[in-house]
Design a protein around this motif. Structure first.
Motif, PDB file in Angstrom:
ATOM      1  N   ARG A  64      -9.409  -3.660   5.590  1.00  0.00           N
ATOM      2  CA  ARG A  64      -8.444  -3.239   4.568  1.00  0.00           C
ATOM      3  C   ARG A  64      -7.059  -3.793   4.869  1.00  0.00           C
ATOM      4  O   ARG A  64      -6.340  -4.245   3.969  1.00  0.00           O
ATOM      5  CB  ARG A  64      -8.405  -1.713   4.496  1.00  0.00           C
ATOM      6  CG  ARG A  64      -9.655  -1.086   3.867  1.00  0.00           C
ATOM      7  CD  ARG A  64      -9.583   0.422   3.899  1.00  0.00           C
ATOM      8  NE  ARG A  64     -10.713   1.026   3.200  1.00  0.00           N
ATOM      9  CZ  ARG A  64     -10.969   2.322   3.190  1.00  0.00           C
ATOM     10  NH1 ARG A  64     -10.173   3.166   3.841  1.00  0.00           N
ATOM     11  NH2 ARG A  64     -12.019   2.790   2.532  1.00  0.00           N
ATOM     12  N   VAL A  65      -6.673  -3.779   6.139  1.00  0.00           N
ATOM     13  CA  VAL A  65      -5.373  -4.337   6.525  1.00  0.00           C
ATOM     14  C   VAL A  65      -5.346  -5.845   6.264  1.00  0.00           C
ATOM     15  O   VAL A  65      -4.365  -6.385   5.733  1.00  0.00           O
ATOM     16  CB  VAL A  65      -5.081  -4.060   8.019  1.00  0.00           C
ATOM     17  CG1 VAL A  65      -3.832  -4.814   8.478  1.00  0.00           C
ATOM     18  CG2 VAL A  65      -4.909  -2.564   8.257  1.00  0.00           C
ATOM     19  N   ALA A  66      -6.431  -6.534   6.611  1.00  0.00           N
ATOM     20  CA  ALA A  66      -6.489  -7.992   6.457  1.00  0.00           C
ATOM     21  C   ALA A  66      -6.371  -8.420   4.996  1.00  0.00           C
ATOM     22  O   ALA A  66      -5.888  -9.518   4.708  1.00  0.00           O
ATOM     23  CB  ALA A  66      -7.791  -8.520   7.051  1.00  0.00           C
ATOM     24  N   GLN A  67      -6.783  -7.566   4.076  1.00  0.00           N
ATOM     25  CA  GLN A  67      -6.764  -7.928   2.664  1.00  0.00           C
ATOM     26  C   GLN A  67      -5.429  -7.626   1.990  1.00  0.00           C
ATOM     27  O   GLN A  67      -5.258  -7.941   0.812  1.00  0.00           O
ATOM     28  CB  GLN A  67      -7.894  -7.204   1.934  1.00  0.00           C
ATOM     29  CG  GLN A  67      -9.279  -7.715   2.320  1.00  0.00           C
ATOM     30  CD  GLN A  67     -10.380  -7.083   1.516  1.00  0.00           C
ATOM     31  OE1 GLN A  67     -10.212  -6.008   0.952  1.00  0.00           O
ATOM     32  NE2 GLN A  67     -11.539  -7.732   1.459  1.00  0.00           N
ATOM     33  N   GLN A  68      -4.497  -7.060   2.721  1.00  0.00           N
ATOM     34  CA  GLN A  68      -3.174  -6.818   2.142  1.00  0.00           C
ATOM     35  C   GLN A  68      -2.478  -8.146   1.856  1.00  0.00           C
ATOM     36  O   GLN A  68      -2.604  -9.097   2.634  1.00  0.00           O
ATOM     37  CB  GLN A  68      -2.318  -5.978   3.095  1.00  0.00           C
ATOM     38  CG  GLN A  68      -2.806  -4.557   3.266  1.00  0.00           C
ATOM     39  CD  GLN A  68      -1.928  -3.761   4.214  1.00  0.00           C
ATOM     40  OE1 GLN A  68      -0.896  -4.241   4.669  1.00  0.00           O
ATOM     41  NE2 GLN A  68      -2.354  -2.551   4.530  1.00  0.00           N
ATOM     42  N   PRO A  69      -1.763  -8.252   0.755  1.00  0.00           N
ATOM     43  CA  PRO A  69      -1.102  -9.524   0.416  1.00  0.00           C
ATOM     44  C   PRO A  69       0.073  -9.813   1.359  1.00  0.00           C
ATOM     45  O   PRO A  69       0.566  -8.914   2.042  1.00  0.00           O
ATOM     46  CB  PRO A  69      -0.608  -9.274  -1.013  1.00  0.00           C
ATOM     47  CG  PRO A  69      -0.426  -7.783  -1.093  1.00  0.00           C
ATOM     48  CD  PRO A  69      -1.519  -7.200  -0.248  1.00  0.00           C
ATOM     49  N   PRO A  70       0.504 -11.074   1.429  1.00  0.00           N
ATOM     50  CA  PRO A  70       1.660 -11.418   2.267  1.00  0.00           C
ATOM     51  C   PRO A  70       2.894 -10.618   1.847  1.00  0.00           C
ATOM     52  O   PRO A  70       3.047 -10.227   0.688  1.00  0.00           O
ATOM     53  CB  PRO A  70       1.859 -12.916   1.990  1.00  0.00           C
ATOM     54  CG  PRO A  70       0.522 -13.392   1.524  1.00  0.00           C
ATOM     55  CD  PRO A  70      -0.068 -12.246   0.758  1.00  0.00           C
ATOM     56  N   ASP A  71       3.751 -10.340   2.811  1.00  0.00           N
ATOM     57  CA  ASP A  71       5.002  -9.643   2.517  1.00  0.00           C
ATOM     58  C   ASP A  71       6.128 -10.320   3.290  1.00  0.00           C
ATOM     59  O   ASP A  71       5.928 -11.352   3.935  1.00  0.00           O
ATOM     60  CB  ASP A  71       4.898  -8.151   2.859  1.00  0.00           C
ATOM     61  CG  ASP A  71       4.438  -7.916   4.298  1.00  0.00           C
ATOM     62  OD1 ASP A  71       4.845  -8.688   5.194  1.00  0.00           O
ATOM     63  OD2 ASP A  71       3.677  -6.961   4.541  1.00  0.00           O
ATOM     64  N   ALA A  72       7.326  -9.728   3.235  1.00  0.00           N
ATOM     65  CA  ALA A  72       8.492 -10.355   3.869  1.00  0.00           C
ATOM     66  C   ALA A  72       8.316 -10.495   5.371  1.00  0.00           C
ATOM     67  O   ALA A  72       8.773 -11.474   5.976  1.00  0.00           O
ATOM     68  CB  ALA A  72       9.740  -9.531   3.556  1.00  0.00           C
ATOM     69  N   GLU A  73       7.652  -9.530   6.003  1.00  0.00           N
ATOM     70  CA  GLU A  73       7.457  -9.573   7.450  1.00  0.00           C
ATOM     71  C   GLU A  73       6.233 -10.384   7.861  1.00  0.00           C
ATOM     72  O   GLU A  73       6.127 -10.826   9.007  1.00  0.00           O
ATOM     73  CB  GLU A  73       7.316  -8.136   7.989  1.00  0.00           C
ATOM     74  CG  GLU A  73       8.571  -7.303   7.844  1.00  0.00           C
ATOM     75  CD  GLU A  73       9.726  -7.846   8.664  1.00  0.00           C
ATOM     76  OE1 GLU A  73       9.479  -8.367   9.763  1.00  0.00           O
ATOM     77  OE2 GLU A  73      10.875  -7.766   8.192  1.00  0.00           O
TER      78      GLU A  73
END
Length: 305
Positions: A64-73
């Motif tokens: 689930r964490v790996a599928q999160q989209p890119p963000d500023a950090e």
């Protein structure tokens, strides 16, 4: 649609939820097998199933964490989270193996008779059948999704199947010979096999976290695509690749005549990028344009010997 394609169409999260359910079922079956037989070998088998449950739950969280989209950090995404899942599985396997060895050593010094071996072995074989079928299906899906977390959980289940097979053979020998020392000996053998599998998972995860280059088959596909664009006025160099979970990254220089217009150069680069990403699913290609007579150094001064 082939069976592999059908299995690959199922999302990794769904497989891991199934794995959690099967782990609960096998824990119940193997614990009952140990309870009715009093075999430390079957106890070691049940303890590994507890590790299966914890590992599958952690793998589901990391997917689930790996599928999160890119963000500023995290501008490159969170794909490496799956490697943490695989490393956790490896460490959990190692801990379980050490616990099994401790229980076996205790049984060496205090041997005990075994009871109702028929029921114990039957329950163990039944739980192994569940794990074997699930592991095979998960491996097919892991290849399609390129999921390290799913592959790690599947290989852990395969280890569990081999563990159960060793336990069943060992206990059958105990029943045939009445040599009680065979029971803890089998448990130690099972633990050593588990240790090997655990170390392999930890090692592979560490390599993924260290930005290892893409697989040989993927590199061959990249080389094939670049070769198809070979031209007297175009050349490629400083080709660098790396893996990050399900993603593959490629950085390189593309040299072309200095008198080409920006539009022509950009169109040529776009064609190469599109061909590369079509040939290698999940690839992200970054191509720097340079005139044919200009060389660029890609090494950082800190990386030089």
């Amino acid at each position: 649609m082939t069976l592999t394609e059908r299995l690959g169409a199922i999302a990794p999260q769904s497989w891991l939820r199934v794995s959690i359910g099967v782990a609960v079922l096998t824990i119940a079956l193997k614990t009952l097998a140990w309870w009715v037989s009093n075999s430390v070998g079957l106890l070691s088998d049940a303890m590994e199933s507890l590790v299966n449950l914890a590992s599958a739950a952690f793998a589901l969280l990391m997917v689930r964490v790996a599928q999160q989209p890119p963000d500023a950090e995290h501008p490159y995404g969170h794909h490496k989270a799956e490697y943490f899942s695989s490393a956790f599985e490896g460490l959990a396997i190692i801990v379980a193996a050490l616990a099994i060895i401790a229980a076996a050593v205790q049984r060496f010094f205090h041997p005990q008779g075994l009871d109702q071996l028929g029921w114990g072995l039957g329950l163990s074989v039944l739980s192994s059948a569940f794990n074997g079928v699930l592991a095979w299906a998960m491996l097919q899906s892991a290849r399609v999704h390129r999921s390290m977390a799913l592959e790690g959980d599947a290989r852990h289940l395969i280890t569990d199947v081999w563990t159960s097979a060793g336990v069943v053979i060992g206990i059958a020998l105990v029943a045939a010979t009445h040599w009680l020392w065979l029971d803890p000996l089998v448990a130690v053998g099972v633990a050593l096999n588990i240790l090997r599998e655990g170390w392999d998972l930890v090692w592979r995860s560490s390599q993924g976290l260290m930005d290892k280059r893409v697989e040989r088959s993927v590199q061959a596909e990249i080389d094939r695509v670049l070769k198809s664009f070979e031209h007297p006025k175009i050349r490629f160099d400083h080709i660098t690749t790396r893996r990050s979970g399900r993603r593959r990254f490629l950085d390189m220089h593309m040299h072309m005549p200095a008198n080409w217009t920006l539009r022509r150069a950009a169109e040529a680069r776009g064609a190469v990028e599109q061909a590369l990403m079509s040939a290698v699913p999940g690839l992200r290609a970054s191509i720097q344009l340079l005139p044919s007579d200009v060389e660029a150094h890609s090494e950082d001064a800190e990386d030089l010997p």
